[in-house]
Design an enzyme around this catalytic site. Structure first.
Site, PDB file in Angstrom:
ATOM      1  N   ASP A 250      10.543  21.033  -5.496  1.00  0.00           N
ATOM      2  CA  ASP A 250      10.819  19.865  -4.651  1.00  0.00           C
ATOM      3  C   ASP A 250       9.845  19.908  -3.480  1.00  0.00           C
ATOM      4  O   ASP A 250      10.118  20.473  -2.430  1.00  0.00           O
ATOM      5  CB  ASP A 250      12.270  19.916  -4.167  1.00  0.00           C
ATOM      6  CG  ASP A 250      12.580  18.807  -3.147  1.00  0.00           C
ATOM      7  OD1 ASP A 250      11.703  17.960  -2.899  1.00  0.00           O
ATOM      8  OD2 ASP A 250      13.696  18.812  -2.605  1.00  0.00           O
ATOM      9  N   ASP A 491      17.236  12.669  -9.666  1.00  0.00           N
ATOM     10  CA  ASP A 491      16.330  13.196  -8.643  1.00  0.00           C
ATOM     11  C   ASP A 491      16.696  14.649  -8.359  1.00  0.00           C
ATOM     12  O   ASP A 491      17.697  15.183  -8.863  1.00  0.00           O
ATOM     13  CB  ASP A 491      16.490  12.332  -7.384  1.00  0.00           C
ATOM     14  CG  ASP A 491      15.368  12.520  -6.382  1.00  0.00           C
ATOM     15  OD1 ASP A 491      14.378  13.203  -6.698  1.00  0.00           O
ATOM     16  OD2 ASP A 491      15.483  11.963  -5.271  1.00  0.00           O
ATOM     17  N   HIS A 648       9.462   1.682  -2.729  1.00  0.00           N
ATOM     18  CA  HIS A 648      10.520   2.604  -2.291  1.00  0.00           C
ATOM     19  C   HIS A 648      10.045   3.357  -1.066  1.00  0.00           C
ATOM     20  O   HIS A 648       8.910   3.813  -1.015  1.00  0.00           O
ATOM     21  CB  HIS A 648      10.834   3.582  -3.426  1.00  0.00           C
ATOM     22  CG  HIS A 648      11.855   4.625  -3.080  1.00  0.00           C
ATOM     23  ND1 HIS A 648      13.119   4.320  -2.656  1.00  0.00           N
ATOM     24  CD2 HIS A 648      11.794   5.982  -3.124  1.00  0.00           C
ATOM     25  CE1 HIS A 648      13.794   5.436  -2.448  1.00  0.00           C
ATOM     26  NE2 HIS A 648      13.014   6.457  -2.713  1.00  0.00           N
ATOM     27  N   GLU A1383     -38.584 -44.941  10.986  1.00  0.00           N
ATOM     28  CA  GLU A1383     -38.631 -44.340   9.641  1.00  0.00           C
ATOM     29  C   GLU A1383     -40.044 -43.842   9.243  1.00  0.00           C
ATOM     30  O   GLU A1383     -40.072 -42.927   8.402  1.00  0.00           O
ATOM     31  CB  GLU A1383     -38.129 -45.356   8.609  1.00  0.00           C
ATOM     32  CG  GLU A1383     -36.654 -45.650   8.708  1.00  0.00           C
ATOM     33  CD  GLU A1383     -36.267 -46.464   9.944  1.00  0.00           C
ATOM     34  OE1 GLU A1383     -35.182 -46.210  10.503  1.00  0.00           O
ATOM     35  OE2 GLU A1383     -37.059 -47.326  10.350  1.00  0.00           O
TER      36      GLU A1383
END
Length: 1813
Positions: A250, A491, A648, A1383
Site C-alpha cells: 500500500d 481496495d 477520483h 484612381e
C-alpha cells in the site's frame, strides 16, 4: 601487498570452485521426431577473469544487500575489483559458483536432470545442495523450465489458471532450441530461425538457498518492457543499473523505485525490426527484486518459492502478449456500462454532497455512467454498512441513479472491524466470519491476527480459504438486499495495515526477518502489512502475501456471480498478480495531481496491457493534493482514452468533478466534447475488449506493437494507440499548447476534421490548444461508432455508424455486439459479429454471427469515409446481395476529401454492400480559356486543353488536363525560418499554349515570419520583375519558432504545389496542388488553390451582393477606375485581401496578395480560387487568426493599422456637389442649428473652386473663408475637396502648375520630358459651355489639358504640401481634406487624343475581367506606358503602379494637412490600396439613391473594415438621382451608424439634407443623431483600439460570434465593436425587419430591457422612424450627453450604460484625449479607464492617466440594465477614499437601475466603486 593477496585468492578459487551447466537450443540437434534436442556442453572450472577479459558491464553483484568490502568479498569466494564513481559491482561472482549438471542420456526439451551445488561459500546460508531442473516444451512458442528442491517440497504458487503440472507431449517443431552447459550449469533458449540467443543464464551463477534464489540472464535486446508494479516513467526500461523490488505494498506512486500495489514478473523484449519478440515470466509470488544492467542483464533475487520460468516466442510483440495471457488467463469481458465515465471521491462527507455532484454534472450534460462512493458511505468505515445519518436515503438515491440509467459502485476493504456497531449492536459480518473461521491467523494457526485499518482494530479474511469465499459471497449478497449496488471496488488488498505486522508486532524469526530483504520500501517485510509468519489456507504470508489481492478478486468474482446471476457486473482491484485480469480490472492507485503523474500514467497503462489487464486507468486529475483547472482539463482529455475512465480524489482537497469548474468553463466544454467522442467510440473500445477476452489482444497499445519495423516506435510512450486504428496524443506539459509527437508510418486522418495528415514516420509539433487532444484515425481501418448520449443505457439505443479511413482505397474492421452484461454471452453464442472491408469504392458489411435478436433493432445509420480524392455523386446500397438501391442522402466534402452517408437503415444481423463512385466534376475544373478571345472547341484544342461543351453553363467548357503541371521541383532547401524551392518548366506541358510564353525558371521563398503569419513569394530569379514598393511591417528576421507555429508548410513535387495546414485542426487552408495550379509568364500569372471552406469574405473595389462570396463560378476584376460601384464592376479601390472562416469552431485565416497589377479572381464551387494577374510577382501573406477578428488584426499589423480620426470627424457631415454660393451653405447651416440637428462638418465639392481648379476659390464663394471662420468659431469644422489633376492651360499665373513644373512632379511619357496630358474637371479659361453638346464633345470643347502629379516621387509630396499650406494660409482655413478622382480618373482614354504608344501594355495578352474589358486598360485613365518615379529614383511603368495612385496621394496629403493645421485632421480618399487606411478614411463612392444601395453600403463598410480602412461610409440618401422621403429616412437611420456619416449628393437633384424634407424628418434626424452623439465616447474608444491594435469597428456579427454558424451569412446587420448591434431596415415599405440575435444576452437600446432572444432569427418591429439597436450583455459603454456638435458635447456629463450578462458581470473601457492633437496615444497624452461590474458592484480602474482636462471627464449618470429582480434599497459610491450615498431611481420590473452622480462631482481620472444593495 593487496595485489599479492588478490592473486592468492584467485588460485584458491580455481581449486575450490566447480562449474555448472549452460542451456541453449542447438539448431543442429533435431531428432527424427522433429522434437528439438538439448545440446549438452562441458566446460572447465574457471576463475576470476583477467584484466583484459574483465567485462565490467557483465559483472554480477556478489554482495547485493550491503556495501562490499574486500574481506567480505573474499569470504564469499568472489572477485574484487573496486572502481570509483562506477555503478559496476566491486565484488562480482567468479565463474565457478553455481551448480553442476548431472549428465543424462538422449536428452530432449522435456526432461528432468539433477543439479548439484558447487563448493564456493553460500551468500545467505541454507544452500540447497541438490536441485531438480524440469524443462517442458509446452507449445511451439512457449518453453518452461523450473528449478526445485527434489528432497523438500517448496512453496509453489497455487495459481487458479496456470497448470503447474503440465503433462502434455512436447511441442512438435518449436520455434526454439535449448542449450545446456554442464559446469557451471546454465541454460540458453535460442530462436531457431536466426540462432539468436534469447535467454542466457551463463552470465551469472545460479544461487539456490532456502530463502535466497538468484539467477541472471543476458538478453539480446536493450528494449525491455514490463515488470511491476512501479513508476517506471518510461515504457522502455532504463537499463542503467536499476533495481526494481516486487512485493505488493500500500504505497502511492512517486518519483522513486518503490514497490507498489501489484506483483507482476512478466517482461517482454523486441529483438529486431522484423517484429520478432520474446517474453519472460517468473511464476513466483515471494518478495523479490529484479536488477537490470546495461548489457542488458536481468538478475532475479527472490527470497522464497521456486524458480519457475516461462519463455514465450512471437513473431510480433502482440503475439508474445497473447501467449502470456493464454498461460495466465485472458482478461475478463467487462460489462458495457463499466466502460462509461465514473465519478468518485473519497470523503464526499454526506449523501447531499454526492447528490450535488450528480446534479451539477447532469446539468452540465456531462455523460457519465456510474457514481462511486468510497469508505465514507459506511458506518465507521465498516464493510457492509452504511451511515444512516450522513448517507440517509442512500437506497433511494441508488434508485434515482438507476432511474436515470446510471449505476452505483461501492468500495469494500478486506479488513473487518472487530468492534460493535455505533448503536451497540453486534457487527454481524464479523460475527459470521468468526463462526466460520475465515480469518488470517497468527503463526499458531488458531488466533486471528489483529491489525488496524480504517475501521480501527481489524481482522483479515483469508480469501484463499474456501469457507471465506462462501462467507464473503454471503455478505455481499446480504448487503445488496439493502443497497442495490451494481459493482464492487476492492481496495487496501496488498494487504494493508496501519500498524506494522499486528497490534502485537511480529516474532523475531526468519520469515519476518529473512537473511536477505529485497530493496522493498522500508526494508522491513511486514511494514504497512501483516506478519510474514501469519497463516493462510494457501500457505504462510511470507509466500502468499502478494496473492492477497488476487485471491480477493477471485472471491469477489464468486460473490458477484451470486448477487448478479449471469451478469458481468464490475470488479475493481488495487492489488494484482499475474492472471488477476481474468477476474477484475485495476486502476493505478493513489496518484498525485501533477503533470509528471499524468505523464507517468501512460507507461503503466501500457504495462498492464502486457500483464493481461487492458481495462486500466489512473485517477483522473490526481488523488491527493489540490488539482488545477489546466491540469484537470488536460487529464480529462487523456482520461477519455484510458480504457477505464474514472475521476477520483481524496477528501480534504478541492472537488474535481468536471462540473465543479463551472457549467460553461473550458474544462466542462472540452470534457463534454471528449466524453461525447468517448461514448461515440465505445463500440470500438468494446470490440477491442472483446478481442482481448477472446484472443488476448491489447487495447491501449504502444506504437511498437503495430510499427515494430520502425525503431523510433520502440521508445515512444507519450502517445498510445487504441487497438490498431486510433492514435492518441495528449498534452502533458503545463502551459503547453503543442506536443512533440511521433507519427508512425501509416496514413493518418484527423479524427475531428476528417482531413488527411501529410505526416508519416516523422516527428512533428502538434498544435493542441487548451481544449484539444491529438486524435487521429489510421488509414486502412474501419471503426464502429454509436451516437453518444448521457450514459450507455441511453447510448446503446442510438444509431450505429462507421468511420472508414482509407489507405490505398481499402480498409478493414470488425464489430462485436451483445447485450453488454450477460456473463457468458460469448460462450453461449448470444452475440452479433461483423467484419467490414472496403476495396475499390465498395464496402462489404458481413455478419458472421447473429444470435442476439434484441440487437437487430439497431442499425448502422451513418457512414463516414475519409480519404476519397474525387467527388462522389452517387451512392448505392444493397442488402444480402439483392439489387442495389440508389441512396440520395450523402455529402461529399472536397475540402477534406470525406464522404458522409447518412439516413441509412442497415439493421444488425444482415449483410449489406454500400457502393459509391468517384468522379471529377465540372466544379473542380480549372478554366483554360479565361481570356476574352472567342471560346470554341478549335481555339481550346489549339491551346492544348480539353473541350467539353456539355459542362454546366457556369463552369468552363475549356479546361486544363489533370495530368499536366507547368513546373517541377528542381531543388528544395529547408531552414528553421523557411523554405527555398527552385522550379523549372515542365517540358512535358509544352503543348499547352497560354497567352504568352512561361518563364522557364522560378523560385519560391517561404518565410515563417511569425507563429501566426507567413509569407511566400514566387518570382523569376534570373530577371528582376516589378514588386510593389510598399513597405510591409514584418520582422527583419523571422520571429517564429517551430514549436509555436500555428501552421505547417508542405511542398509537393508532382504536381508542384504548396500546401499550408493549420496545426490545431489539420485542415489544409492553402492547396495549390491543382492542374496548372501555377503559371508565370511576363504578362500573365496564374495560381489556383483549393479553399477549405465556402465561407469566404473580402476582395474590394468590386460590388458584391452579399458579404459572403458567392463561389458559383464568379469572376471579380480589380483595377482602379472612376466607376460607380455596381455588381461585378471594378471600381475605385484595389483590395486583394480575403479571409476564410472554416467550419471547425470558427477558425479563420486571411490571405493577402501583395500585387498591384490589374487582376481578376475566379471562385468555383468545389471550392477553389484562381488568381490571374498581368504583372509583378506572386507575393502572398497568410494570417492564421485563429478567428476572423484576430486574422484581421494580424493583417492590419502588416499593412499598417487604421488612422485615428479626430473626435469631431465622428460627428455628422453635410456636403453637396452643386452648392451655388456661400449663401446657400450659410442658410443650410443656420437651418440645421435651428432644428437642433447635431452636426460637426460642412463641405464644399469642386463648385467652390474657380473652374474646378485646385487651390482656387470661385466667384460665388469669395465670402466662403469668412463663413468658414465663423462656423469654426462655433465649434464646427470644414473640409474641402482636392482633385489630383492640375490644369496646364491657364492664361493667368496658376502657381500650382507652375511650381509643379519647376519641381518636375508630373507623370510623363517614358524616356521623355513630355507630360502625358489628360482631361478631367478643370475648364478652359474664358469658355462658355454649350449645354447641347454630348459629354464627349463637351470634354473636347471645354476641358483643359491637365497633368497628373506623380505622388510616388518625393519632390511631389513636397510640392503638394506647399500648395496645401499656401492655400490654407492665403485663402481659407480648413480642417480636413477630401481627395477625389484619384484612381486616377480622366475623361479621355489614355491621353488627350485618346491614343497610347504601347499596344501590349494597354491591351495586354490577357485582359482581366474588368468593366469595359475590350476598351483597354487606359480606358478613362492614363496610358499604361507612362512613367513614374519611385522614392529611390528608379522608374516604373504606370502599368504596374496604376492601382497605387490613390494610395500614393494619401500619405502626402495627410502629412501636409497635419503640418499645415498642426492638428490631427482627417483625409478622405476615393481610391484605395492596402495600407491606405493608415492615413485616410474612405467613402464608398458615387452611389445611387436606390434601396439596394443601403444594403450594399453595409457590405462595403464591413469589407473596408477588413481592409484596414475603418473610417468609412456611403453617401447617405444616395449621390445620383433624386432620393425619396422613406429611402432617405431609412438611410439616415443606418447612416447615423456609419463611422463616416455624411449626407452627400449631386447637383441637379433635389436637396436631401435633413432640413430639406419636413419637420418630422428633421426631428427624426435629431433623434437618431443624438443617439450617435450619445455613443461617441464608446465609438471613439473603439476607433482608438483599432488604431493601437488593429481590427474592426464596424464589425460583421461573425467576428464576435465566430463559433455560431448562424452569423456567417449575415450582412444586413452589423456591430459597433463587440457590444452594439445595429439592425436597420433596408427594404422599402417595411415596418419590420428580420435580424439574427446571436448567443448572448441582448438589451434593447431604446428600453434597456432584455429582449429574451438568443441564437435565432427574429422579426423585430420597425416602424418608419425606428431603427433597432441592441447592447450586448457583459459590456459597459461610455457615453456623453449629445449637443449641437462635439465641441459642446465634449463638455457635457459622461455616462455609462452598464449591460449585465447572465452572471451579472460586465466590462468596458474609455479612451479619452483632446480629440484633435497629433499622436496623443504615442505620446501618452490620454486617459484610459477600465470599468468592471461584478454582481452589485461597479468599479473603475485607471490604466493610463495622461490627460488633464477634467471638465470633459465628469461622470454624471449610470444606467444599469439587466441588474436582476432584486429591488435596490441603497446606492453608495466610494471616491477618493470617501463613501457617499447617491441619488438613484429604478424600474424594478424592467431590471433597470438609474444612478445620478451630478451632485457628487465625480471625475473619471480617479478610481470609483459604486455598489447597491
Amino acid at each position: 601487498m593487496a595485489r599479492k593477496k588478490s592473486s592468492g585468492l584467485k588460485i584458491t578459487l580455481i581449486v575450490l570452485l566447480a562449474i555448472v551447466t549452460i542451456i541453449a537450443i542447438a539448431l543442429v540437434a533435431i531428432l527424427p521426431t522433429k522434437t528439438p534436442a538439448v545440446e549438452l556442453v562441458s566446460t572447465i572450472p574457471g576463475k576470476c577473469p583477467s584484466a583484459e577479459n574483465d567485462r565490467l558491464d557483465e559483472k554480477i553483484n556478489c554482495i547485493p544487500d550491503q556495501f562490499p568490502t574486500q574481506a567480505l568479498c573474499a569470504m564469499q569466494g568472489c572477485c574484487w575489483n573496486p572502481r570509483n564513481e562506477s555503478p559496476t559491482p566491486w565484488c562480482s561472482f567468479a565463474n565457478n559458483h553455481g551448480y553442476e549438471f548431472e549428465k543424462i542420456s538422449n536428452p530432449n526439451i522435456n526432461f528432468e536432470p539433477n543439479l548439484k551445488k558447487n563448493s564456493p561459500p553460500t551468500l545467505f546460508g541454507d544452500n540447497i545442495t541438490n536441485l531438480l531442473l524440469t524443462t517442458q516444451s509446452q507449445t511451439a512458442n512457449r518453453f518452461r523450465f523450473k528449478i526445485t528442491d527434489p528432497n523438500n517440497q517448496r512453496y509453489e504458487v497455487p495459481h487458479q489458471f496456470v497448470n503447474k503440472d503440465f503433462s502434455g507431449p512436447p511441442a512438435s517443431n518449436p520455434l526454439y532450441d535449448v542449450k545446456i552447459t554442464e559446469n557451471p550449469f546454465s541454460i540458453k533458449v535460442i530462436r531457431k530461425s536466426n540462432n539468436k540467443i534469447l535467454f542466457d543464464t551463463s552470465i551469472g551463477p545460479l544461487v539456490y538457498s532456502n530463502q535466497y534464489l538468484q539467477i541472471s540472464t543476458k538478453l539480446p535486446s536493450k528494449y525491455i518492457y514490463g515488470l511491476g508494479e512501479h513508476v517506471h516513467k518510461r515504457f522502455r526500461h532504463d537499463l542503467y543499473w536499476k533495481t526494481w523490488p516486487i512485493f505488493t505494498r500500500d504505497q502511492l506512486p512517486g518519483d522513486n523505485n518503490n514497490n507498489l500495489y501489484g506483483h507482476q514478473t512478466f517482461f517482454m523484449s523486441i529483438e529486431d525490426t522484423s517484429g520478432k519478440s520474446f517474453g519472460v515470466f517468473l511464476m513466483n509470488s515471494n518478495a523479490m527484486e529484479v536488477f537490470i544492467q546495461p548489457t542488458p542483464i536481468v538478475t532475479y533475487r527472490v527470497i522464497g518459492g521456486i524458480l519457475d520460468f516461462y519463455i514465450f516466442l512471437g513473431d510480433t510483440p502482440g503475439q508474445v502478449v497473447q501467449q502470456y495471457q493464454e498461460l495466465t488467463g485472458r482478461p475478463a469481458m467487462p460489462s458495457y456500462w463499466s466502460l462509461g465515465f465514473q465519478l468518485s471521491r473519497w470523503n464526499y462527507g454526506s449523501l447531499d454532497a454526492v447528490k450535488e455532484v450528480v446534479k451539477r454534472n447532469r446539468d452540465a450534460r456531462i455523460p457519465f455512467d456510474a457514481q462511486v462512493t468510497d469508505i465514507d458511505y459506511m458506518e465507521d468505515k465498516k464493510d457492509f454498512t452504511y451511515n444512516n445519518k450522513t448517507f440517509y436515503g442512500l437506497p433511494e438515491f441508488v434508485k434515482d441513479l438507476h432511474d436515470h440509467g446510471q449505476k452505483y459502485i461501492i468500495i469494500l476493504d478486506p479488513a473487518i472491524s472487530i468492534t460493535s456497531l455505533a448503536n451497540g449492536n453486534h457487527y454481524k459480518t464479523y460475527e459470521r466470519g468468526n463462526e466460520q473461521k475465515v480469518w488470517v491467523y497468527q503463526s499458531d494457526g488458531t488466533t486471528p491476527l489483529i491489525g488496524e485499518v480504517w475501521p480501527g482494530l481489524t481482522v483479515y479474511p483469508d480469501f484463499t480459504n474456501p469457507k471465506c469465499l462462501d462467507w464473503w459471497t454471503n455478505e455481499c449478497s446480504i448487503f445488496h438486499e439493502e443497497i442495490k449496488y451494481d459493482g464492487l471496488w476492492i481496495d487496501m488488498n496488498e494487504v494493508s495495515s496501519f500498524v506494522h505486522g499486528s497490534t502485537k508486532g511480529c516474532s523475531d524469526n526468519k520469515l519476518n526477518y529473512p537473511p536477505f530483504i529485497p530493496d522493498i520500501l522500508d526494508k522491513l517485510m511486514y511494514a504497512k502489512t501483516i506478519c510474514m509468519d501469519a497463516i493462510q489456507h494457501w500457505g504462510k504470508q511470507y509466500d502468499v502475501h502478494s496473492l492477497y489481492g488476487y485471491s480477493m478478486a477471485i472471491a469477489t468474482e464468486k460473490a458477484i456471480e451470486k448477487v448478479f446471476p449471469n451478469k458481468r457486473s464490475f470488479i475493481l482491484t488495487r492489488s494484482t498478480f499475474a492472471g488477476t485480469g481474468k477476474h477484475a480490472t485495476h486502476w493505478l492507485g493513489d496518484n498525485t495531481p501533477s503533470w509528471e503523474h499524468m505523464e507517468w500514467s501512460i507507461t503503466p497503462m501500457l504495462e498492464f496491457g502486457l500483464f493481461g489487464m487492458p481495462f486500466i486507468g489512473a485517477d483522473i486529475c490526481g488523488f491527493v493534493v489540490d488539482t488545477t483547472e489546466e491540469l484537470c482539463r488536460r487529464w480529462m482529455q487523456i482520461g477519455a482514452f484510458y480504457p477505464y475512465f474514472r475521476d477520483h480524489n481524496a477528501g480534504g482537497y478541492m472537488p474535481q468533478d468536471p462540473a465543479y469548474f463551472g457549467q460553461d468553463s473550458l474544462l466542462v466544454n472540452t470534457s463534454r466534447h471528449y466524453l461525447d467522442i468517448w461514448y461515440t467510440l465505445l463500440p470500438y473500445l468494446y470490440n477491442l475488449l472483446y478481442k482481448a477476452y477472446v484472443y488476448g489482444e491489447t487495447v491501449a497499445r504502444p506504437f511498437l506493437y503495430e510499427f515494430y519495423e520502425d525503431t523510433n516506435s520502440w521508445i515512444e510512450d507519450l502517445q498510445f494507440l487504441w487497438g490498431s486504428a486510433l492514435l492518441i496524443t495528449p498534452v502533458l506539459r503545463q502551459g503547453a499548447d503543442r506536443m512533440s509527437a511521433y507519427i508512425p508510418d501509416a496514413t493518418w486522418y484527423d479524427y475531428e476534421t476528417g482531413g488527411k495528415r501529410t505526416w508519416r514516420k516523422q516527428r512533428v509539433e502538434m498544435y493542441l490548444p487548451g481544449d484539444k487532444i491529438g486524435l487521429h484515425v489510421r488509414g486502412g481501418y474501419i471503426i464502429p461508432t454509436q451516437q453518444p448520449a448521457v450514459n450507455t443505457t441511453a447510448s446503446r439505443k442510438n444509431p450505429l455508424g462507421l468511420i472508414i479511413a482509407l489507405d490505398n482505397n481499402a480498409a478493414k474492421g470488425d464489430f462485436f455486439w451483445d447485450d453488454g452484461e450477460s456473463k457468458d454471452s460469448i460462450e453461449k453464442g448470444k452475440y452479433i459479429l461483423y467484419t467490414f472491408s472496403v476495396l475499390n469504392n465498395e464496402l462489404d458489411i458481413i455478419c458472421t454471427h447473429s444470435s442476439y435478436q434484441e440487437g437487430t433493432t439497431l442499425a448502422f445509420e451513418t457512414i463516414k469515409i475519409l480519404g476519397l480524392a474525387n467527388t462522389v455523386t452517387q451512392v448505392q446500397v444493397a442488402e444480402n446481395n439483392q439489387q442495389t438501391i440508389i441512396h440520395n442522402s450523402f455529402t461529399y466534402h472536397a475540402s477534406n476529401q470525406s464522404l458522409i452517408i447518412d439516413n441509412l437503415k442497415l439493421n444488425l444481423g444482415k449483410n449489406f454492400t454500400v457502393q459509391w463512385n468517384q468522379v471529377s466534376l465540372d466544379s473542380e475544373k480549372i478554366d483554360c480559356f479565361p481570356d476574352n478571345n472567342p471560346e470554341n472547341k478549335q481555339n481550346c484544342e489549339e491551346r492544348g486543353c480539353l473541350w467539353e461543351p456539355n459542362s454546366a453553363a457556369e463552369g468552363p467548357r475549356c479546361y486544363f488536363p489533370k495530368q499536366y503541371n507547368p513546373y517541377l521541383v528542381k531543388s528544395t532547401q529547408y531552414s528553421s525560418m523557411g523554405i527555398t524551392v527552385d522550379l523549372e518548366l515542365n517540358t512535358a506541358t509544352a503543348r499547352i499554349k497560354m497567352p504568352s510564353n512561361p518563364i522557364s525558371v522560378l523560385r519560391l521563398e517561404v518565410k515563417y515570419h511569425k507563429n501566426d503569419m507567413l509569407q511566400f513569394k514566387i518570382y523569376d530569379p534570373q530577371n528582376k520583375r516589378y514588386e510593389v514598393p510598399i513597405p510591409m511591417d514584418i520582422p527583419t528576421t523571422p520571429t517564429s519558432t517551430y514549436e509555436n507555429r500555428l501552421y505547417d508548410v508542405n511542398i509537393k513535387g508532382n504536381p508542384f504545389g504548396i500546401q499550408i495546414r493549420r496545426r490545431s485542426t489539420g485542415r489544409i487552408f492553402w492547396d495549390s496542388c491543382l492542374p496548372w495550379g501555377l503559371l508565370l509568364m511576363n504578362q500573365f500569372i496564374q495560381i489556383s488553390t483549393r479553399l477549405p471552406s465556402e465561407y469566404v469574405y473580402g476582395f474590394g473595389g468590386v460590388g458584391h451582393r452579399q458579404f459572403k462570396q458567392d463561389l458559383n463560378w464568379h469572376k471579380w476584376g480589380m483595377f482602379n477606375r472612376d466607376q460607380p460601384s455596381g455588381y461585378k464592376i471594378s471600381s475605385y479601390g484595389f483590395q486583394p485581401y480575403i479571409y476564410m472562416a472554416l467550419g471547425d469552431g470558427g477558425n479563420a485565416h486571411g490571405v493577402f496578395l501583395l500585387n498591384s497589377n490589374a487582376m481578376d479572381v475566379t471562385f468555383q464551387p468545389n471550392p477553389a480560387l484562381t488568381y490571374r494577374t498581368i504583372g509583378g510577382i506572386l507575393d502572398f501573406y497568410m494570417f492564421l487568426g485563429p478567428n476572423p477578428e484576430v486574422a484581421t488584426k494580424q493583417y492590419h499589423e502588416v499593412i499598417g493599422r487604421p488612422v485615428k480620426p479626430p473626435y469631431w470627424a465622428l460627428g455628422f457631415h453635410l456636403c453637396r456637389y452643386g452648392y451655388e454660393n456661400t449663401s446657400e451653405i450659410r442658410q443650410l447651416y443656420e437651418d440645421m442649428v435651428s432644428a437642433q440637428i447635431p452636426y460637426d462638418v460642412q463641405y464644399t465639392d469642386i463648385d467652390y473652386m474657380e473652374r474646378q481648379l485646385d487651390f482656387t476659390i470661385g466667384k460665388g464663394f469669395q465670402d466662403l473663408p469668412e463663413f468658414v471662420d465663423k462656423i469654426r468659431d462655433e465649434g464646427m469644422k470644414y473640409i474641402i475637396i482636392l482633385d489630383p489633376a492640375i490644369s496646364g492651360n491657364e492664361t493667368q499665373d496658376y502657381l500650382a502648375f507652375q511650381r509643379g513644373i519647376e519641381k518636375d512632379v508630373f507623370v510623363k511619357w517614358p524616356n521623355t520630358q513630355d507630360i502625358c496630358w489628360a482631361k478631367v474637371w478643370p475648364d478652359l479659361p474664358n469658355i462658355t459651355i454649350d449645354d447641347s453638346l454630348t459629354e464627349d464633345e463637351a470634354v473636347n470643347a471645354s476641358r483643359a489639358h491637365v497633368a497628373f502629379p506623380d505622388f510616388l516621387k518625393t519632390s511631389t509630396a513636397e510640392w503638394w504640401a506647399t500648395e496645401i499650406e499656401d492655400f490654407y494660409n492665403t485663402y481659407m482655413k480648413f480642417d480636413g481634406l477630401w481627395i477625389d478622382m484619384n484612381e486616377p480618373s480622366s475623361f479621355v482614354h489614355g491621353s488627350v487624343d485618346n491614343k497610347c504608344r504601347n499596344e501590349i501594355l494597354n491591351y495586354p495578352p490577357y485582359m482581366p475581367a474588368l468593366t469595359k474589358r475590350n476598351e483597354g486598360l487606359h480606358f478613362r485613365t492614363m496610358c499604361m506606358e507612362t512613367q513614374q518615379t519611385l522614392s529611390n529614383g528608379s522608374s516604373v511603368l504606370h502599368y504596374d503602379v496604376h492601382n497605387l495612385y490613390g494610395w500614393s496621394q494619401a500619405k502626402p496629403t495627410y502629412d501636409a494637412l497635419q503640418k499645415t493645421t498642426g492638428k490631427r485632421g482627417i483625409v478622405i480618399s476615393r481610391s484605395t490600396y492596402p495600407s491606405a487606411g493608415r492615413w485616410a478614411g474612405h467613402w464608398l463612392g458615387d452611389n445611387y439613391a436606390n434601396w439596394d444601395k443601403i444594403g450594399k453600403s453595409i457590405i462595403g463598410m464591413m469589407e473596408f473594415s477588413l481592409f484596414g480602412i475603418s473610417f468609412t461610409g456611403a453617401d447617405i440618401c444616395g449621390f445620383f438621382n433624386n432620393s425619396d422621403y422613406e429611402l432617405c429616412a431609412r438611410w439616415m437611420q443606418v447612416g447615423a451608424f456609419y463611422p463616416y456619416s455624411r449626407n452627400h449628393n449631386i447637383t441637379d437633384t433635389r436637396r436631401q439634407d435633413p432640413v430639406s424634407w419636413n419637420e418630422t424628418f428633421a426631428s427624426m434626424s435629431t433623434d437618431i443623431l443624438n443617439i450617435r452623439y450619445n455613443l461617441l465616447p464608446y465609438f471613439y474608444t473603439q476607433m482608438h483600439d483599432i488604431h493601437a491594435n488593429g481590427g474592426t469597428v464596424i464589425r460583421p456579427l461573425l467576428h464576435e460570434f465566430f463559433s455560431e454558424t448562424g452569423t456567417w451569412d449575415i450582412y444586413k446587420q452589423f456591430l459597433w465593436g463587440p457590444a452594439f448591434m445595429v439592425t436597420p431596415v433596408v427594404e422599402p415599405y417595411s415596418e419590420s425587419v428580420t435580424g439574427y440575435v446571436p448567443d448572448g444576452r441582448w438589451l434593447d437600446y431604446h428600453t434597456g430591457q432584455d429582449i429574451g432572444l438568443r441564437k435565432r432569427l427574429h422579426t423585430l418591429d420597425a416602424p418608419l422612424y425606428k431603427i433597432n439597436l441592441h447592447v450586448c450583455g457583459g459590456h459597459i459603454l461610455p457615453c456623453q450627453e449629445p449637443a449641437q456638435n462635439t465641441y459642446f458635447s465634449r463638455q457635457n456629463y459622461m455616462k455609462l450604460i452598464v449591460a449585465a450578462d447572465d452572471n451579472q458581470t460586465a466590462q468596458g473601457y474609455l479612451f479619452w484625449d483632446d480629440g484633435e492633437s497629433i499622436d496623443t496615444y504615442e505620446k501618452g497624452q490620454y486617459l484610459l479607464v477600465q470599468f468592471n461590474l461584478n454582481k452589485a458592484t461597479l468599479t473603475s480602474t485607471i490604466l493610463k492617466n495622461g490627460y488633464i482636462n477634467t471638465r470633459e471627464m465628469r461622470l454624471g449618470f449610470i444606467n444599469v440594465w439587466g441588474k436582476g429582480n432584486t429591488v435596490v434599497q441603497e446606492v453608495n459610491i466610494t471616491y477618493k477614499g470617501n463613501k457617499e450615498s447617491v441619488k438613484f431611481s429604478q424600474e424594478a420590473n424592467k431590471q433597470i437601475l438609474n444612478i445620478d452622480l451630478t451632485a457628487n462631482n465625480i471625475v473619471l481620472d480617479e478610481p470609483i466603486e459604486i455598489s447597491w444593495t
